[in-house]
Design a protein around this motif. Structure first.
Motif, mmCIF file in Angstrom:
data_model
loop_
_atom_site.group_PDB
_atom_site.id
_atom_site.type_symbol
_atom_site.label_atom_id
_atom_site.label_comp_id
_atom_site.label_asym_id
_atom_site.label_seq_id
_atom_site.Cartn_x
_atom_site.Cartn_y
_atom_site.Cartn_z
ATOM 1 N N THR A 159 0.831 -1.206 0.000
ATOM 2 C CA THR A 159 0.000 0.000 0.000
ATOM 3 C C THR A 159 0.859 1.246 0.000
ATOM 4 O O THR A 159 0.576 2.219 -0.683
ATOM 5 C CB THR A 159 -0.931 -0.009 1.233
ATOM 6 N N SER A 193 -2.895 3.629 -2.007
ATOM 7 C CA SER A 193 -4.065 2.897 -1.540
ATOM 8 C C SER A 193 -5.288 3.200 -2.399
ATOM 9 O O SER A 193 -5.795 4.324 -2.389
ATOM 10 C CB SER A 193 -4.353 3.259 -0.078
ATOM 11 N N THR A 194 -5.722 2.185 -3.134
ATOM 12 C CA THR A 194 -6.936 2.358 -3.943
ATOM 13 C C THR A 194 -8.146 2.601 -3.050
ATOM 14 O O THR A 194 -9.013 3.419 -3.372
ATOM 15 C CB THR A 194 -7.168 1.101 -4.800
ATOM 16 N N MET A 195 -8.191 1.910 -1.916
ATOM 17 C CA MET A 195 -9.322 2.077 -1.001
ATOM 18 C C MET A 195 -9.374 3.501 -0.452
ATOM 19 O O MET A 195 -10.443 4.076 -0.287
ATOM 20 C CB MET A 195 -9.215 1.076 0.158
ATOM 21 N N PHE A 196 -8.203 4.069 -0.175
ATOM 22 C CA PHE A 196 -8.144 5.444 0.317
ATOM 23 C C PHE A 196 -8.690 6.407 -0.722
ATOM 24 O O PHE A 196 -9.505 7.285 -0.418
ATOM 25 C CB PHE A 196 -6.690 5.800 0.652
ATOM 26 N N VAL A 216 -10.692 5.742 -3.321
ATOM 27 C CA VAL A 216 -12.124 5.508 -3.529
ATOM 28 C C VAL A 216 -12.937 6.070 -2.365
ATOM 29 O O VAL A 216 -13.995 6.679 -2.558
ATOM 30 C CB VAL A 216 -12.407 4.008 -3.719
ATOM 31 N N GLY A 217 -12.438 5.882 -1.141
ATOM 32 C CA GLY A 217 -13.163 6.347 0.037
ATOM 33 C C GLY A 217 -13.366 7.847 0.054
ATOM 34 O O GLY A 217 -14.489 8.340 0.239
ATOM 35 N N THR A 266 -13.086 9.828 -2.469
ATOM 36 C CA THR A 266 -13.869 10.207 -3.661
ATOM 37 C C THR A 266 -15.362 10.063 -3.372
ATOM 38 O O THR A 266 -16.162 10.917 -3.762
ATOM 39 C CB THR A 266 -13.482 9.338 -4.865
ATOM 40 N N LYS A 288 -0.305 8.185 0.176
ATOM 41 C CA LYS A 288 -1.469 7.293 0.202
ATOM 42 C C LYS A 288 -2.113 7.164 -1.170
ATOM 43 O O LYS A 288 -2.729 6.152 -1.480
ATOM 44 C CB LYS A 288 -2.498 7.818 1.208
#
Length: 535
Positions: free
Chosen positions: A4, A9-12, A14-15, A17, A301
């Motif tokens: 990560t 971090s893709t989740m970061f 997306v979150g 966004t 991130k």
């Protein structure tokens, strides 16, 4: 070092966004909530004027004052843009020309002509009541460049959420929250304008926030997600309006039900306000304010520690000319930004979104069925917006915009002829749904992608001019539609088809404009755009 940290971090991404797109959801919710209440607002606010001369005289006087103040505000905002583009000396000259033209138009076309309650005046008051939020959107769109520079992207969105909440309360209870002692309709208009300011700010800051957070390879998809949130908010409010309308009879809807429609916005506005507490400021704004350590933490991130130092350096380099004059890269970029915004509105989309229920009533539907059919419009809008999200980074911006413009033009001409020849069956319905589909896969989301991409960092605040132009065009279209659609002579001649032919022509012109003038931005970083325009 973890994967990560090295890759980001893709989740970061997306979150944060998803949180930012809640601004788009409120944008859609606020602009579409009016669709379920157009008939009720006319009956509650406008119809009583015809039988109460004293009230009509009071409202007419306040209406003239409100419009005059709107002329003043818009003229001053346009003048401020002249200073940003041309500097002090030329700015004074061009501002004087703008103000003089506004005074002439205001006096000849409005002040001396609106002195009695004629059919056209009633239609104008009705149209302005419905479209009044857009005056706020013009103001919000005009000042959001300043807000984004002074408050930042995150706190600007917080301000928008607060304005949404105030508007929801005031619009639903204009008698109780009438702090000015004016007529109830004027209080309602005031709170709709307050909400519009929030919409105008969010309409620029949400896609700007996402564009500045997202990596270049998925930026188009994520910025398009903002449009998804807008149309999802519209779909949600179509359902809300439908179920509120089913809770009572027509009299209840015209007296009480419409209030619940506006009050329902408090829920998503409050959720948005809370969620914003958990997202960071964008790295580009942090670097602009010399907060490089915080920016580096966010960039680590987003893109990972391997790429963050180079991206940090690129952003710092692009910001050396921060707050440069808007014509630093020439006038073409300004023209493209403004015309993208204007065409997005001149194709008539907000006529469909604001007046969908009324259009369906013109097609012969009852009020309940008309509100149910607006849900279908919202669903089509949502489905084809998703299509755009998954194709904008694959096929590029220009192909989608050209196809969408041509498709919208054809569908609007078909809808106009369906009204003209009184063929108000499946042909008219499919023409309207086809129009919404073409808009949703092109000019709806992709315009915002282009606007968030074409302006280099050093003149990024110039996006506010394009956003303000969009809302001015929106105001013009939304205000004039009832004046055309309800005009006795035009209705007798064209059977409600006239306005749709105008929107069809705009669709074809929009496709030609993109084909000939607009550059492709697919795959370019925001820093690359400065190099593109310098060439």
């Amino acid at each position: 070092m973890s994967q990560t940290q090295t890759k980001g971090s893709t989740m970061f991404i997306v979150g944060i966004t998803l949180v930012a797109t809640l601004g788009g959801l409120l944008f859609g919710y606020d602009t579409a909530v009016i669709s379920g209440a157009t008939e009720a607002l006319k009956i509650f606010f406008v119809t009583p004027l015809e039988s109460d001369p004293a009230l009509a005289l009071k409202v007419l006087g306040e209406y003239k004052i409100i419009i005059s103040l709107c002329f003043v505000v818009v003229s001053l905002l346009v003048s401020s843009f002249m200073f940003r583009m041309y500097g002090k000396q030329k700015g004074i000259i061009y501002s004087a020309i703008v103000i003089l033209a506004a005074v002439v138009i205001w006096y000849t076309q409005f002040w001396v002509s609106v002195n009695e309650l004629t059919e056209n005046t009633i239609n104008s008051i009705n149209g302005f009541t419905i479209a009044s939020a857009i005056i706020g959107c013009v103001i919000g769109g005009s000042i959001c460049g300043y807000v984004s520079q002074k408050l930042g992207r995150k706190r600007g969105l917080v301000l928008a959420a607060i304005l949404f909440t105030i508007s929801a309360l005031g619009s639903s209870m204009p008698e109780i929250m009438n702090v000015f002692g004016t007529s109830t309709i004027s209080a309602f208009i005031f709170y709709r304008i307050v909400g519009g300011i929030g919409v105008g700010i969010a309409s620029m800051l949400s896609p700007m926030y996402i564009a500045e957070i997202a990596p270049a390879n998925i930026r188009g998809k994520l910025v398009s997600g903002n449009q998804f949130a807008i149309v999802f908010g519209m779909l949600v409010v179509y359902f809300v309006n439908y179920f509120i309308a089913r809770s009572g009879d027509a009299n209840w809807l015209n007296e009480i039900g419409w209030r619940y429609m506006f009050a329902s916005e408090i829920i998503p506005a409050f959720i948005f306000l809370i969620m914003l507490y958990f997202v960071p400021e964008t790295p580009r704004y942090l670097i602009m304010k010399s907060r490089e350590a915080e920016a580096e933490v966010v960039l680590n991130k987003i893109v990972g520690t391997n790429k963050a130092p180079q991206l940090l350096a690129d952003i710092k380099e692009s910001l050396k000319e921060n707050n440069a004059p808007w014509l630093t890269f020439g006038g073409l970029i300004i023209v493209i930004g403004v015309l993208l915004s204007v065409f997005q509105q001149f194709v008539g989309i907000n006529v469909v979104l604001y007046y969908a229920a009324e259009i369906f009533r013109n097609l012969g539907s009852s009020t309940e069925n008309a509100l149910y059919q607006t849900i279908i419009v919202g669903a089509i809008n949502l489905i084809f917006t998703v299509l755009a999200i998954f194709t904008v980074d694959k096929f590029g911006r220009k192909p989608l915009m050209i196809i969408g413009g041509v498709g919208m033009g054809i569908c609007m001409f078909a809808l106009g002829f369906a009204f003209y020849f009184n063929q108000l069956g499946l042909v008219a319905l499919f023409a309207m749904l086809g129009y919404v589909a073409f808009f949703a896969m092109s000019w709806g989301p992709v315009t915002w992608v282009l606007l968030s991409e074409i302006f280099p960092n050093s003149i990024r605040s110039a996006m506010s001019l394009a956003v303000a132009a969009q809302w001015m065009a929106n105001m013009m279209i939304s205000w004039t539609f009832p004046m055309m659609n309800d005009n006795s002579w035009l209705t007798g001649m064209f059977h409600h088809g006239f306005s749709y032919w105008i929107y069809g022509l705009m669709g074809l012109l929009s496709a030609f404009f993109v084909w000939k003038v607009v550059p492709e931005t697919k795959g370019r970083s925001l820093e690359d755009m400065g190099k593109l325009w310098k060439k």
